[in-house]
Write a protein that holds these residues in place. Structure first.
Motif, PDB file in Angstrom:
ATOM      1  N   CYS A  54     -18.932  31.893 -11.310  1.00  0.00           N
ATOM      2  CA  CYS A  54     -18.062  31.142 -12.224  1.00  0.00           C
ATOM      3  C   CYS A  54     -16.602  31.379 -11.805  1.00  0.00           C
ATOM      4  O   CYS A  54     -16.306  32.323 -11.061  1.00  0.00           O
ATOM      5  CB  CYS A  54     -18.275  31.629 -13.658  1.00  0.00           C
ATOM      6  SG  CYS A  54     -17.921  33.382 -13.835  1.00  0.00           S
ATOM      7  N   PRO A  56     -13.906  32.611 -13.389  1.00  0.00           N
ATOM      8  CA  PRO A  56     -13.288  33.929 -13.639  1.00  0.00           C
ATOM      9  C   PRO A  56     -13.789  35.018 -12.689  1.00  0.00           C
ATOM     10  O   PRO A  56     -13.031  35.921 -12.323  1.00  0.00           O
ATOM     11  CB  PRO A  56     -13.698  34.240 -15.092  1.00  0.00           C
ATOM     12  CG  PRO A  56     -13.902  32.895 -15.713  1.00  0.00           C
ATOM     13  CD  PRO A  56     -14.516  32.067 -14.625  1.00  0.00           C
ATOM     14  N   CYS A  89     -22.941  39.630 -20.160  1.00  0.00           N
ATOM     15  CA  CYS A  89     -23.163  38.406 -19.384  1.00  0.00           C
ATOM     16  C   CYS A  89     -23.809  38.845 -18.075  1.00  0.00           C
ATOM     17  O   CYS A  89     -23.406  39.869 -17.507  1.00  0.00           O
ATOM     18  CB  CYS A  89     -21.847  37.697 -19.111  1.00  0.00           C
ATOM     19  SG  CYS A  89     -21.877  36.656 -17.658  1.00  0.00           S
ATOM     20  N   LYS A  91     -23.434  38.044 -15.097  1.00  0.00           N
ATOM     21  CA  LYS A  91     -22.520  38.177 -13.943  1.00  0.00           C
ATOM     22  C   LYS A  91     -21.850  39.557 -13.925  1.00  0.00           C
ATOM     23  O   LYS A  91     -21.545  40.094 -12.865  1.00  0.00           O
ATOM     24  CB  LYS A  91     -21.446  37.091 -13.978  1.00  0.00           C
ATOM     25  CG  LYS A  91     -22.019  35.681 -13.997  1.00  0.00           C
ATOM     26  CD  LYS A  91     -21.697  34.942 -12.735  1.00  0.00           C
ATOM     27  CE  LYS A  91     -22.361  33.600 -12.582  1.00  0.00           C
ATOM     28  NZ  LYS A  91     -22.364  32.671 -13.680  1.00  0.00           N
ATOM     29  N   PHE A  92     -21.618  40.125 -15.105  1.00  0.00           N
ATOM     30  CA  PHE A  92     -20.986  41.440 -15.167  1.00  0.00           C
ATOM     31  C   PHE A  92     -21.910  42.532 -14.632  1.00  0.00           C
ATOM     32  O   PHE A  92     -21.451  43.525 -14.087  1.00  0.00           O
ATOM     33  CB  PHE A  92     -20.598  41.781 -16.609  1.00  0.00           C
ATOM     34  CG  PHE A  92     -19.287  41.184 -17.022  1.00  0.00           C
ATOM     35  CD1 PHE A  92     -18.114  41.902 -16.881  1.00  0.00           C
ATOM     36  CD2 PHE A  92     -19.228  39.908 -17.540  1.00  0.00           C
ATOM     37  CE1 PHE A  92     -16.900  41.358 -17.250  1.00  0.00           C
ATOM     38  CE2 PHE A  92     -18.027  39.351 -17.918  1.00  0.00           C
ATOM     39  CZ  PHE A  92     -16.857  40.074 -17.770  1.00  0.00           C
ATOM     40  N   TYR A 191     -10.192  36.242 -20.788  1.00  0.00           N
ATOM     41  CA  TYR A 191      -9.614  36.089 -19.446  1.00  0.00           C
ATOM     42  C   TYR A 191      -9.267  34.643 -19.133  1.00  0.00           C
ATOM     43  O   TYR A 191      -8.603  34.377 -18.148  1.00  0.00           O
ATOM     44  CB  TYR A 191     -10.549  36.672 -18.376  1.00  0.00           C
ATOM     45  CG  TYR A 191     -12.019  36.475 -18.652  1.00  0.00           C
ATOM     46  CD1 TYR A 191     -12.747  37.458 -19.306  1.00  0.00           C
ATOM     47  CD2 TYR A 191     -12.674  35.321 -18.258  1.00  0.00           C
ATOM     48  CE1 TYR A 191     -14.104  37.289 -19.563  1.00  0.00           C
ATOM     49  CE2 TYR A 191     -14.023  35.147 -18.502  1.00  0.00           C
ATOM     50  CZ  TYR A 191     -14.738  36.137 -19.159  1.00  0.00           C
ATOM     51  OH  TYR A 191     -16.063  35.952 -19.421  1.00  0.00           O
ATOM     52  N   SER A 264     -14.687  27.693 -18.756  1.00  0.00           N
ATOM     53  CA  SER A 264     -14.502  27.789 -17.312  1.00  0.00           C
ATOM     54  C   SER A 264     -15.701  27.197 -16.580  1.00  0.00           C
ATOM     55  O   SER A 264     -16.843  27.350 -17.024  1.00  0.00           O
ATOM     56  CB  SER A 264     -14.282  29.229 -16.881  1.00  0.00           C
ATOM     57  OG  SER A 264     -15.044  30.094 -17.644  1.00  0.00           O
ATOM     58  N   CYS A 267     -19.692  28.609 -16.009  1.00  0.00           N
ATOM     59  CA  CYS A 267     -20.086  29.619 -17.007  1.00  0.00           C
ATOM     60  C   CYS A 267     -21.257  29.098 -17.832  1.00  0.00           C
ATOM     61  O   CYS A 267     -21.112  28.134 -18.602  1.00  0.00           O
ATOM     62  CB  CYS A 267     -18.910  29.950 -17.917  1.00  0.00           C
ATOM     63  SG  CYS A 267     -19.385  31.025 -19.285  1.00  0.00           S
TER      64      CYS A 267
END
Ligand code: SF4
Length: 328
Positions: A54, A56, A89, A91-92, A191, A264, A267
């Motif tokens: 994504c 961010p 999330c 992605k983290f 963010y 974004s 996402c």
């Protein structure tokens, strides 16, 4: 010699920076931030990250590139969960690996796992693990941990009172000249809405128009929780819950003239939550709703045009339609 730890000025920097900074500094470690977001930083991130990421997360890569040669360590914790029963999330969870395999020449990464899904006590363990990179003195680590928690609480209290995170963290001056006619809720990840480059300075633009801006961070966890408890299914993504809970709460208030959802590109959580919010707003209220998508090709002129048109439309309706939908 002083040890330097680098924190990228991206993602949850806008939520946890005061806490991390207090912890490292109490241990005598110097904290170095990446520069504020610019087009070249974003381009570096886009060039070195995987296409599927994504926006961010791509930007986070750019901040790592900006920082990597100035520090002895990079702090990129593996954030799995920051609240009981929830995940942050996907992605983290894989962020440290994404960075390691996408960017060459990195200093050692401190990628301690934070997983509070079952119990909040794991946080102390995570801080201990980070602290042990720099000292074996348990007392010092525990003192730094207490200081970090205190800083975080103070920061959150300030934000709940209506200060934007960037005002507290960066001393950013916000010109508030609310002329009393409009109040807009700006919904989005921290963010997205507080990074001035990525958000194209949307808060300042709304303030310039004399508009009061409310963001989800102004609302307490209890308010959010109360609303999301009413949903037929638990929203187990922390970010999604805050955004959805904020919109549900704002719909009950009489002071909201419009809602802007800043999402974004790429996402998955935004794709779902923005749609749920939009349906809810359009079905149950007459509050104007605008979905603005940030992507790597976003041009400021087009963004401004949409924003200005949205504000003009709300003002026109207030003056001429008594806020009754033009669609009947
Ligand atoms: S919540 Fe969305 S924008 Fe944030 S890291 Fe996850 S996918 Fe990316």
């Amino acid at each position: 010699m002083e040890v330097r730890v680098g924190i990228p000025r991206a993602l949850v920097y806008y939520e946890y920076y005061p806490m991390w900074k207090a912890f490292f500094e109490e241990l005598g470690v110097r904290v170095v931030l990446s520069d504020k977001t610019t087009k070249p930083i974003l381009n570096d991130g886009i060039n070195c990250s995987v296409d599927e990421a994504c926006l961010p997360v791509k930007l986070f890569h750019g901040h790592v590139v900006n920082l990597k040669d100035k520090v002895d360590y990079l702090f990129i914790p593996r954030l799995k969960s920051v609240a009981k029963g929830e995940y942050i999330c996907p992605k983290f969870c894989g962020l440290p690996e994404m960075i390691k395999y996408s960017i060459k020449g990195l200093p050692p990464i401190i990628d301690t796992e934070v997983n509070l899904r079952k119990t909040r006590s794991q946080l102390a363990h995570a801080f201990k693990e980070v602290g042990q990179v720099f000292t074996n003195n348990r007392k010092e680590i525990s003192k730094a941990y207490e200081k970090a928690l205190h800083e975080h609480d103070t920061f959150i209290q300030e934000v709940r009172k209506g200060k934007y995170p960037t005002e507290i963290i960066e001393g950013q001056k916000m010109l508030r000249k609310h002329n009393g006619d409009l109040c807009i809720a700006l919904i989005g990840h921290v963010y997205n809405i507080y990074d001035r480059h990525m958000s194209m300075d949307i808060i300042a633009k709304l303030h310039q128009e004399g508009i009061k801006v409310i963001t989800p961070e102004f609302l307490s966890d209890d308010v959010i929780q109360h609303k999301t408890d009413l949903l037929p299914k638990k929203m187990f993504w922390t970010f999604g819950e805050r955004l959805m809970g904020a919109v549900l709460h704002l719909l009950d208030r009489k002071d909201i003239d419009g809602i802007i959802y800043l999402m974004s590109f790429g996402c998955g959580i935004d794709a779902l939550v923005s749609d749920l919010c939009e349906r809810k707003v359009r079905r149950e209220t007459n509050i104007p709703f605008s979905l603005l998508t940030l992507d790597e090709h976003s041009g400021e002129a087009g963004f401004n045009t949409r924003l200005e048109a949205f504000i003009d439309m709300i003002r026109w309706r207030k003056r001429n339609e008594s806020n009754i939908s033009a669609h009947g």
